[in-house]
Structures are given as structure tokens and as C-alpha cells.
Design an enzyme around this catalytic site. Structure first.
Site, PDB file in Angstrom:
ATOM      1  N   GLU A  59       0.825  -1.212   0.000  1.00 19.21           N
ATOM      2  CA  GLU A  59       0.000   0.000   0.000  1.00 19.21           C
ATOM      3  C   GLU A  59       0.855   1.257   0.000  1.00 19.21           C
ATOM      4  O   GLU A  59       0.514   2.248  -0.630  1.00 19.21           O
ATOM      5  CB  GLU A  59      -0.952  -0.005   1.202  1.00 19.21           C
ATOM      6  CG  GLU A  59      -2.090  -0.993   1.049  1.00 19.21           C
ATOM      7  CD  GLU A  59      -2.938  -0.726  -0.192  1.00 19.21           C
ATOM      8  OE1 GLU A  59      -3.039   0.427  -0.617  1.00 19.21           O
ATOM      9  OE2 GLU A  59      -3.474  -1.700  -0.753  1.00 19.21           O
ATOM     10  N   TYR A 108      -5.834   6.778   4.665  1.00 21.98           N
ATOM     11  CA  TYR A 108      -5.910   5.750   3.615  1.00 21.98           C
ATOM     12  C   TYR A 108      -5.141   4.491   4.031  1.00 21.98           C
ATOM     13  O   TYR A 108      -5.658   3.371   3.960  1.00 21.98           O
ATOM     14  CB  TYR A 108      -5.357   6.272   2.269  1.00 21.98           C
ATOM     15  CG  TYR A 108      -5.234   5.138   1.294  1.00 21.98           C
ATOM     16  CD1 TYR A 108      -6.341   4.705   0.575  1.00 21.98           C
ATOM     17  CD2 TYR A 108      -4.049   4.418   1.169  1.00 21.98           C
ATOM     18  CE1 TYR A 108      -6.265   3.604  -0.251  1.00 21.98           C
ATOM     19  CE2 TYR A 108      -3.957   3.314   0.342  1.00 21.98           C
ATOM     20  CZ  TYR A 108      -5.078   2.921  -0.364  1.00 21.98           C
ATOM     21  OH  TYR A 108      -5.005   1.820  -1.173  1.00 21.98           O
ATOM     22  N   ASP A 159      -9.091   6.427  -2.190  1.00 21.93           N
ATOM     23  CA  ASP A 159      -7.997   6.888  -3.050  1.00 21.93           C
ATOM     24  C   ASP A 159      -8.649   7.457  -4.306  1.00 21.93           C
ATOM     25  O   ASP A 159      -9.884   7.607  -4.359  1.00 21.93           O
ATOM     26  CB  ASP A 159      -7.015   5.743  -3.357  1.00 21.93           C
ATOM     27  CG  ASP A 159      -7.650   4.653  -4.220  1.00 21.93           C
ATOM     28  OD1 ASP A 159      -8.883   4.711  -4.465  1.00 21.93           O
ATOM     29  OD2 ASP A 159      -6.925   3.749  -4.664  1.00 21.93           O
TER      30      ASP A 159
END
Ligand code: SF4
Length: 361
Positions: free
Chosen positions: A49, A132, A150
Site C-alpha cells: 500500500e 488511507y 484513493d
């Protein structure tokens, strides 16, 4: 259960249960087989990520594979010297991400016995972890019911609701987070988040969305109103900024002077000392001042070589100067180093790597 609270929930979808079923069924059949999807190891999810922020999947994939082969768990990452971590990241850009990940691994080892914390409050305090990353790692690694937002998810949500919301505007981002939260299923948040992102990456693309192949087309207000391509409104393009820079390749014996860059983009990487130049500014005195700050004296000559490179929206033209250190040159510190090109080199900026190739060349 069909929801009549489309307005109250804020996501604009009338039957969110049916939408979830359709999207998850599509995801099971059509998702890409990406290396980080083969695991639920929170550390590996975390690495992927962080890499995928500001980096395309195709670019990030080989980096991810090399990185987890070199640092297979939090402990091995925490133990590694910073330079080795940055070297594994070299070429991906935004090096602050790597520095934060490395620092965070150290904290996980010291304060959480080497286990990635599943508690959102603990995970959120780690360096580099924003909302996020928190949602992505904890939902995919631990099944925590946390949303993600996102660019892909934001676009899908804005289109489903036919609202011209842009994740780049703070007030819109707040509404989009609320929509993501309202649509989140009670269980299986990790799969759900990935399904939304995958839909945005493969079907609900920024330009020419494939509405005819979309599993949630019948729930989509933008499609019903013919607004799919108009949402979100294109963000104004940032005009490229021209930057003039000069660097000094200063030698002492067979070694070359390097300094450590700071800032979000090149943080922790090494390159020859340089200065940014104003319009019409003469490079020689500006470079001499920069070298004096480093405690280095050298007679510099212009090589006549110019290197052009681009970092995000900056179009940078670099004048290359050369020289030899005079008198007693100072030794190595955490910010200044004399390196032997071709031998052990620290993680270099792309510009430094290019200059070294030319010097050897
Ligand atoms: Fe996106 Fe079109 Fe699907 Fe709506 S129908 S979510 S605009 S791809």
C-alpha cells in the site's frame, strides 16, 4: 435489505446490499492476480500500500517483490540499515515513504513485539500512516471495518452518486469519506475496499469508463444521467515549473563529494552538492557558497554539460561543474560523504546516478 435512506447514508445508492453483491461477485471473477493479493500478512499489505501511493501497479510490482524478498518481515526491515532500505526503493520516488516505513518498522519491533498493531489507534500513530493507509492495511490485513479513499474509489463514489466531488478539495474529500464509510459492509471490508479500487482501475476509469461492462451500472446515477465522463470535473493541470540548478562534482583523490538531500521527494538520497539558481544568476559564486557551507574549498570549472530531468511537475536543467578539493577537506558526516564511484555507493538520486554514469563513461 434495500435501503431507502440513500440521502441519509449519503452515498446516493438505493439498494446498497444489491450493489455490494454485484461488485463483490465481479471482483471474485475479474480481479488481477497481484503478488500482495496472495497474502493477508499485514506487513506485506502495508509495504504494497505504501508503494502504490503515487506509483502505478505495473511499476510497483517488481519493487514489491524485491523488497519483500530482501525484507520478508517487520523485524528484518527494522534491522536493516537505512541506506539498504533506500537502495531497495531507489527509482520509486517519494523516498520519505521508505524512510517512514523503516522508522515505523522499528517502532513496531520496539513497542509491539514485532507484530503490526491491529488497533487503529496504535497503527495510526506510526510514521507515514494516514487515513488511507490505516483503512487499507487494517481492513485487508485484519478485516477491520475501515473504509479507504484513493483516486479510484473517489471517482467511483462520485459517479455512483452523480456528484461532481473531487478528492483534491478538502470539503469534497470529507463527503467522499462519509460515502465510503456509509457503503462499507459489516464484514469483509478488505475485499470490499479492494473491489471498489479494482472497479476504478479497470472499469470506471478516469476517461472512457466502460459502463456497458460495469457490474454496478444499474445503481449508477451518473450513468443514468449521462454524466459518467463529466464526473469528476478535470482538475486544473499544474503548469510545469522550470528550474535552473547547478551541481559541483568535487573530487578528492579518487572520491567524489556527495550530500544527503532532504524533503519529501528525494529525502535521504545522495547527490553531488548543488544549488537552485535564480533567473540570470551566476552558478560559480552560488556553488562556492554552497561548498563553503560544507567546509569544502575547490576551484570549479564549468564542464559545459547540461542535464535535463523532471521530478513531478518540475522541469529541471542542471549545469554540471567540476573541481578538485583544495587543502584539507573535511571528512564524512551524516550529511556529507566522499564516495568511491563504482564501489559501495549510498542510495543515489536519479540525477546522481546519471552523473556517475557519465563520469565513468
Ligand atoms: Fe463508473 Fe459507468 Fe459503472 Fe457508473 S456505470 S460506476 S460511471 S463504470
Amino acid at each position: 435489505m434495500a435501503e431507502s435512506s440513500a440521502g441519509a447514508a449519503g452515498h446516493g445508492v438505493r439498494d446498497s446490499a444489491s450493489l455490494r453483491r454485484a461488485l463483490l461477485a465481479w471482483y471474485r471473477r475479474h480481479r488481477r492476480l497481484l503478488p500482495w493479493r496472495a497474502t493477508r500478512d499485514p506487513y506485506r499489505v502495508w509495504v504494497s500500500e505504501v508503494m502504490l501511493q503515487q506509483t502505478q501497479v505495473a511499476t510497483a510490482t517488481p519493487y514489491y517483490e524485491r523488497f519483500v524478498a530482501r525484507f520478508p518481515d517487520v523485524r528484518s526491515l527494522a534491522r536493516a540499515p537505512r541506506a539498504r532500505v533506500l537502495a531497495a526503493w531507489a527509482g520509486l520516488g517519494y523516498y520519505r515513504r521508505a524512510r517512514h516505513l523503516h522508522e515505523a518498522a522499528g517502532i513496531v519491533v520496539r513497542e509491539h513485539a514485532g507484530r503490526v498493531p491491529s488497533d487503529p489507534r496504535a497503527f495510526a500513530t506510526l510514521p507515514g500512516v494516514g487515513r488511507y493507509t490505516l483503512g487499507a492495511v487494517l481492513s485487508m490485513g485484519f478485516g477491520r471495518p475501515l473504509p479507504v479513499l484513493d483516486g479510484n474509489v473517489a471517482r467511483v463514489l462520485a459517479r455512483l452518486a452523480a456528484r461532481p466531488l473531487s478528492v483534491k478539495r478538502p470539503a469534497d474529500a470529507k463527503r467522499l469519506w462519509a460515502m465510503a464509510e456509509a457503503l462499507l459492509p459489516r464484514t469483509g471490508a478488505g475485499n470490499w475496499n479492494q473491489a471498489l479500487m479494482e472497479l476504478g482501475a479497470l472499469v470506471c476509469t478516469p476517461r472512457a469508463p466502460r459502463c456497458d461492462a460495469c457490474p454496478v451500472a444499474r445503481h449508477c446515477r451518473a450513468r443514468a444521467r449521462g454524466l459518467a465522463e463529466a464526473i469528476p470535473a478535470p482538475a486544473p493541470r499544474r503548469a510545469p515549473v522550470r528550474v535552473r540548478r547547478a551541481v559541483a562534482c568535487v573530487r578528492r583523490g579518487g572520491r567524489l563529494l556527495m550530500v544527503r538531500r532532504e524533503g519529501a521527494l528525494l529525502d535521504g538520497l545522495w547527490e553531488p552538492p548543488g544549488v537552485e539558481l535564480g533567473r540570470g544568476e551566476d552558478a560559480a559564486p552560488a556553488l562556492a557558497r554552497r561548498l563553503a557551507e560544507l567546509g569544502v574549498r575547490a576551484r570549479l570549472t564549468r564542464t559545459g554539460r547540461q542535464v535535463r530531468h523532471t521530478i513531478t511537475h518540475r522541469d529541471i536543467r542542471v549545469e554540471v561543474w567540476e573541481g578538485r578539493a583544495n587543502g584539507r577537506a573535511p571528512g564524512n558526516t551524516s550529511r556529507r560523504r566522499w564516495i568511491a564511484p563504482g564501489r559501495v555507493e549510498p542510495a543515489l538520486t536519479a540525477l546522481a546516478a546519471r552523473l556517475l554514469r557519465d563520469l565513468r563513461g
